[in-house]
Design an enzyme around this catalytic site. Structure first.
Site, mmCIF file in Angstrom:
data_model
loop_
_atom_site.group_PDB
_atom_site.id
_atom_site.type_symbol
_atom_site.label_atom_id
_atom_site.label_comp_id
_atom_site.label_asym_id
_atom_site.label_seq_id
_atom_site.Cartn_x
_atom_site.Cartn_y
_atom_site.Cartn_z
ATOM 1 N N ARG A 121 16.385 58.775 22.940
ATOM 2 C CA ARG A 121 17.490 58.779 21.984
ATOM 3 C C ARG A 121 18.577 57.768 22.358
ATOM 4 O O ARG A 121 19.447 57.452 21.559
ATOM 5 C CB ARG A 121 18.099 60.193 21.874
ATOM 6 C CG ARG A 121 17.215 61.159 21.089
ATOM 7 C CD ARG A 121 17.717 62.591 21.189
ATOM 8 N NE ARG A 121 17.308 63.232 22.440
ATOM 9 C CZ ARG A 121 17.641 64.468 22.800
ATOM 10 N NH1 ARG A 121 18.414 65.206 22.012
ATOM 11 N NH2 ARG A 121 17.233 64.983 23.949
ATOM 12 N N GLN A 128 7.264 63.200 39.293
ATOM 13 C CA GLN A 128 6.619 64.103 38.329
ATOM 14 C C GLN A 128 5.515 63.271 37.664
ATOM 15 O O GLN A 128 5.808 62.275 37.009
ATOM 16 C CB GLN A 128 7.643 64.590 37.293
ATOM 17 C CG GLN A 128 7.097 65.601 36.319
ATOM 18 C CD GLN A 128 8.113 65.966 35.218
ATOM 19 O OE1 GLN A 128 9.181 65.354 35.117
ATOM 20 N NE2 GLN A 128 7.770 66.938 34.403
ATOM 21 N N GLY A 154 7.878 68.288 30.503
ATOM 22 C CA GLY A 154 8.947 69.245 30.272
ATOM 23 C C GLY A 154 9.688 69.661 31.532
ATOM 24 O O GLY A 154 9.251 69.389 32.661
ATOM 25 N N THR A 155 10.821 70.325 31.307
ATOM 26 C CA THR A 155 11.704 70.670 32.426
ATOM 27 C C THR A 155 11.055 71.680 33.384
ATOM 28 O O THR A 155 11.313 71.646 34.588
ATOM 29 C CB THR A 155 13.043 71.231 31.893
ATOM 30 O OG1 THR A 155 12.766 72.218 30.881
ATOM 31 C CG2 THR A 155 13.888 70.143 31.260
ATOM 32 N N GLY A 193 19.984 74.504 23.674
ATOM 33 C CA GLY A 193 19.266 75.778 23.632
ATOM 34 C C GLY A 193 20.273 76.911 23.461
ATOM 35 O O GLY A 193 21.373 76.860 24.000
ATOM 36 N N GLU A 228 15.126 77.044 22.193
ATOM 37 C CA GLU A 228 15.509 75.649 21.919
ATOM 38 C C GLU A 228 15.898 75.509 20.448
ATOM 39 O O GLU A 228 15.264 76.123 19.575
ATOM 40 C CB GLU A 228 14.352 74.714 22.246
ATOM 41 C CG GLU A 228 14.101 74.570 23.732
ATOM 42 C CD GLU A 228 15.364 74.231 24.512
ATOM 43 O OE1 GLU A 228 15.933 73.153 24.286
ATOM 44 O OE2 GLU A 228 15.802 75.063 25.337
ATOM 45 N N LYS A 271 39.002 30.325 45.880
ATOM 46 C CA LYS A 271 37.686 30.844 46.259
ATOM 47 C C LYS A 271 37.480 30.590 47.732
ATOM 48 O O LYS A 271 37.713 29.466 48.181
ATOM 49 C CB LYS A 271 36.597 30.150 45.440
ATOM 50 C CG LYS A 271 35.215 30.682 45.714
ATOM 51 C CD LYS A 271 34.137 29.615 45.839
ATOM 52 C CE LYS A 271 34.245 28.817 47.110
ATOM 53 N NZ LYS A 271 33.125 27.911 47.365
ATOM 54 N N TYR A 297 33.162 20.020 46.815
ATOM 55 C CA TYR A 297 31.722 19.948 46.525
ATOM 56 C C TYR A 297 31.328 18.510 46.214
ATOM 57 O O TYR A 297 31.943 17.868 45.356
ATOM 58 C CB TYR A 297 31.434 20.862 45.319
ATOM 59 C CG TYR A 297 29.975 21.034 44.986
ATOM 60 C CD1 TYR A 297 29.044 21.376 45.965
ATOM 61 C CD2 TYR A 297 29.530 20.881 43.668
ATOM 62 C CE1 TYR A 297 27.716 21.548 45.645
ATOM 63 C CE2 TYR A 297 28.190 21.059 43.348
ATOM 64 C CZ TYR A 297 27.284 21.385 44.344
ATOM 65 O OH TYR A 297 25.968 21.562 44.027
ATOM 66 N N ALA A 312 52.902 12.725 45.906
ATOM 67 C CA ALA A 312 52.279 13.167 44.641
ATOM 68 C C ALA A 312 51.244 12.161 44.175
ATOM 69 O O ALA A 312 51.375 10.955 44.407
ATOM 70 C CB ALA A 312 53.357 13.331 43.581
HETATM 71 C C1 UD1 Z 1 17.583 70.993 27.956
HETATM 72 C C2 UD1 Z 1 17.307 72.507 27.818
HETATM 73 C C3 UD1 Z 1 18.295 73.085 26.798
HETATM 74 C C4 UD1 Z 1 19.731 72.817 27.243
HETATM 75 C C5 UD1 Z 1 19.953 71.336 27.531
HETATM 76 C C6 UD1 Z 1 21.285 71.154 28.222
HETATM 77 C C7 UD1 Z 1 14.902 72.820 28.215
HETATM 78 C C8 UD1 Z 1 13.592 73.067 27.574
HETATM 79 N N1 UD1 Z 1 15.949 72.708 27.376
HETATM 80 O O1 UD1 Z 1 17.333 70.397 26.695
HETATM 81 O O2 UD1 Z 1 18.103 74.477 26.667
HETATM 82 O O3 UD1 Z 1 20.642 73.280 26.264
HETATM 83 O O4 UD1 Z 1 18.937 70.803 28.403
HETATM 84 O O5 UD1 Z 1 21.617 69.794 28.338
HETATM 85 O O6 UD1 Z 1 15.003 72.755 29.414
HETATM 86 N N2 UD1 Z 1 13.302 65.873 32.366
HETATM 87 C C9 UD1 Z 1 12.422 65.644 33.406
HETATM 88 N N3 UD1 Z 1 11.075 65.821 33.157
HETATM 89 C C10 UD1 Z 1 10.605 66.206 31.958
HETATM 90 C C11 UD1 Z 1 11.530 66.438 30.898
HETATM 91 C C12 UD1 Z 1 12.877 66.278 31.145
HETATM 92 O O7 UD1 Z 1 12.811 65.298 34.504
HETATM 93 O O8 UD1 Z 1 9.381 66.326 31.824
HETATM 94 C C13 UD1 Z 1 14.749 65.662 32.638
HETATM 95 C C14 UD1 Z 1 15.360 64.632 31.698
HETATM 96 O O9 UD1 Z 1 15.257 63.349 32.285
HETATM 97 C C15 UD1 Z 1 16.789 65.098 31.550
HETATM 98 C C16 UD1 Z 1 16.721 66.613 31.819
HETATM 99 O O10 UD1 Z 1 15.454 66.868 32.386
HETATM 100 O O11 UD1 Z 1 17.633 64.496 32.537
HETATM 101 C C17 UD1 Z 1 16.850 67.424 30.506
HETATM 102 O O12 UD1 Z 1 15.832 67.015 29.615
HETATM 103 P P1 UD1 Z 1 16.100 66.781 28.067
HETATM 104 O O13 UD1 Z 1 14.847 66.329 27.429
HETATM 105 O O14 UD1 Z 1 17.316 65.974 27.883
HETATM 106 O O15 UD1 Z 1 16.379 68.305 27.628
HETATM 107 P P2 UD1 Z 1 17.251 68.801 26.407
HETATM 108 O O16 UD1 Z 1 16.472 68.620 25.144
HETATM 109 O O17 UD1 Z 1 18.606 68.219 26.468
HETATM 110 CA CA CA Z 2 19.543 66.543 27.554
#
Ligand code: UD1
Ligand code: CA
Length: 459
Positions: free
Chosen positions: A19, A76, A81-82, A140, A155, A351, A387, A423
């Site tokens: 985004r 990772q 996902g988180t 979320g 979410e 400089k 220079y 001068a």
């Molecule tokens: C997440 C939460 C949401 C919360 C919000 C707060 C989840 C599913 N949702 O959503 O409930 O309100 O944060 O800001 O957790 N990341 C990884 N690996 C991954 C995916 C993400 O390291 O596989 C990292 C991203 O780089 C980022 C952070 O986790 O820094 C959050 O991920 P993002 O996709 O921004 O989650 P949100 O949709 O904001």
């Molecule tokens: Ca986020």
């Protein structure tokens, strides 16, 4: 900064952040003197946590940006996902204890808020920080039962209209019981919507076991996530205001604070006045009683006490000693060193040059690769010709010397102590101490020649 004694902080920074619409990974975007993730790492360290950064997208660049920070890194393999991100760190965590989870895209979190969460955690399996908003936007939502007990996090993209209307949102800051996480994470199922494993699903499991705690925070500005460029500008504003307010309350006068930019590592003494539109960056330090005029740009520069840095001056990697005066419109490039009580005036560029105490270069000069002694006076339009097209050469001007206006000093060359250079000279040989040297075309005066010339033209 406390040594890491309180356990680990997992910082999720593997996502690309589509985004942001940028070729740069989201967490590497600059924010008032640090990268976004750099702020998160600093907050974790400030409460004595060992940062563990989860990386994937632009992994090498993220590692390089944090190389000096003392953070550990975990890759990772697939950004699923988180929940998957946290699972990938289990091998480097201790078997049990508490771990804090932070999002790499929430750079405004104060260390005191992490401390508050840790204090409330106790023997819970998970403690989550929430905030109440009128409009929960893309965050979320925390769902509670009739008695107010936490049930789950949904979410926004998967929420029903009733759930979307809930006002308590997940900030993405949590404390977990590590042993519990080891049992629970492998049981989480991916969500069909994004084929991702959500860390937020752990809340429902903990709730069923009566082991979830919720801490409601009252300052949304601190926990807001950065997902696009507009949110990045918003975060910059919040952080900037916080830094400037901190300096102001410590005795710094900002004439128009909303127009200033002050980096997070800048140090400013008492009774310093910062004019409209001035930008202070990097490791800049400013001593007490100094005035920084309107529209100055100061980067990694050490400025002493009671200095007058007049308007529109640009200083980078320079040093300015006590009581000196610089500008307006001066440019101090790397390794420019202005001595105590010295003066550098308008349209002067320095400089890799040292100006002795009380010495002056008041107008329109270029001084590079030079050492200028105490109380010397360098006249308007003096150029050190340092220079030759291949290498740089040094100019030395002794204490008390006087360089007449519009002089070219062809380096390598030296002007002895107390010498005077006429001068308009082009000095190619060393000038002895206390000598008067003039090196320019001799003046010829042909008496009445102008009048004769004019009468010839008229006839
Ligand atoms: C997440 C939460 C949401 C919360 C919000 C707060 C989840 C599913 N949702 O959503 O409930 O309100 O944060 O800001 O957790 N990341 C990884 N690996 C991954 C995916 C993400 O390291 O596989 C990292 C991203 O780089 C980022 C952070 O986790 O820094 C959050 O991920 P993002 O996709 O921004 O989650 P949100 O949709 O904001
Ligand atoms: Ca986020």
């Amino acid at each position: 900064m406390k040594p890491p004694t309180q356990g680990h902080a997992l910082i999720l920074a593997a996502g690309m952040g589509t985004r942001m619409k940028s070729s740069l990974s989201k967490v590497l975007h600059p924010l008032v003197g640090r990268t976004m993730v750099g702020h998160v790492v600093a907050s974790a360290k400030a409460v004595g946590l060992q940062p563990v950064v989860v990386v994937h997208h632009q992994e090498d660049a993220v590692r390089a940006a944090l190389a000096e920070s003392g953070a550990m890194f975990v890759r990772q393999e697939h950004t699923r996902g988180t929940g998957d991100a946290v699972a990938s760190t289990l091998s480097v965590l201790p078997k049990e204890g508490t771990v804090v989870v932070m999002a790499g895209d929430a750079p405004l979190l104060r260390p005191s808020t992490i401390e508050k969460l840790l204090q409330c955690h106790g023997d819970a399996a998970v403690t989550v920080l929430t905030v109440c908003l009128d409009d929960g936007a893309h965050y979320g939502r925390l769902e509670r039962d009739g008695e107010g007990a936490a049930l789950r996090i949904v979410e926004a993209r998967e929420a029903s209209p009733e759930q979307l209307a809930l006002t308590e949102i997940n900030t993405g800051l949590y404390c977990f019981d590590v042993a519990w996480l080891r049992e629970v994470l492998p049981t989480l199922q991916p969500h069909a919507h994004k084929d991702e494993i959500y860390l937020t699903d752990t809340i429902e499991i903990a709730a069923q076991q009566g082991r979830v705690r919720v801490v409601i925070h009252d300052d949304f500005s601190e926990v807001q996530g950065v997902n696009d460029r507009w949110e990045l500008s918003g975060a910059r504003q919040v952080l900037q205001r916080r830094i400037i307010e901190g300096h102001a309350r410590a005795g710094v006068d900002f004439i128009a604070p909303h127009t200033n930019v002050v980096g997070v590592d800048v140090v400013v003494g008492q009774d310093v006045s910062i004019g409209l539109g001035s930008v202070l960056e990097g490791t800049t330090k400013i001593g007490a009683g100094t005035q920084v005029g309107p529209h100055c740009h100061v980067i990694n520069t050490v400025i002493g006490t009671c200095v007058n840095l007049h308007s529109h001056s640009v200083c980078e990697d320079a040093k300015i000693e006590d009581g000196s005066s610089v500008g307006p419109f001066a440019r101090l490039r790397p390794m420019a060193h202005v001595g105590t009580g010295a003066k550098v005036g308008n349209f002067v560029e320095m400089k890799k040059a040292t100006l002795g105490a009380g010495a002056k270069i008041n107008h329109l000069s270029y001084v590079g690769d030079a050492v200028i002694g105490e109380s010397a006076n360098v006249g308007a339009g003096t150029i050190t010709c340092n220079y030759d097209g291949f290498s740089k050469h040094k100019t030395t001007i002794g204490a008390g010397a006087f360089i007449g206006s519009n002089t070219a000093l062809v380096a390598p060359v030296s002007v002895g102590q107390g010498a005077i250079v006429g001068a308009g000279s082009v000095i190619t040989k060393d000038v002895p101490q206390d000598a008067v040297s003039v090196a320019r075309g001799k003046q010829i005066d042909r008496l009445d020649a102008a009048a004769r010339f004019r009468s010839r033209k008229k006839s």
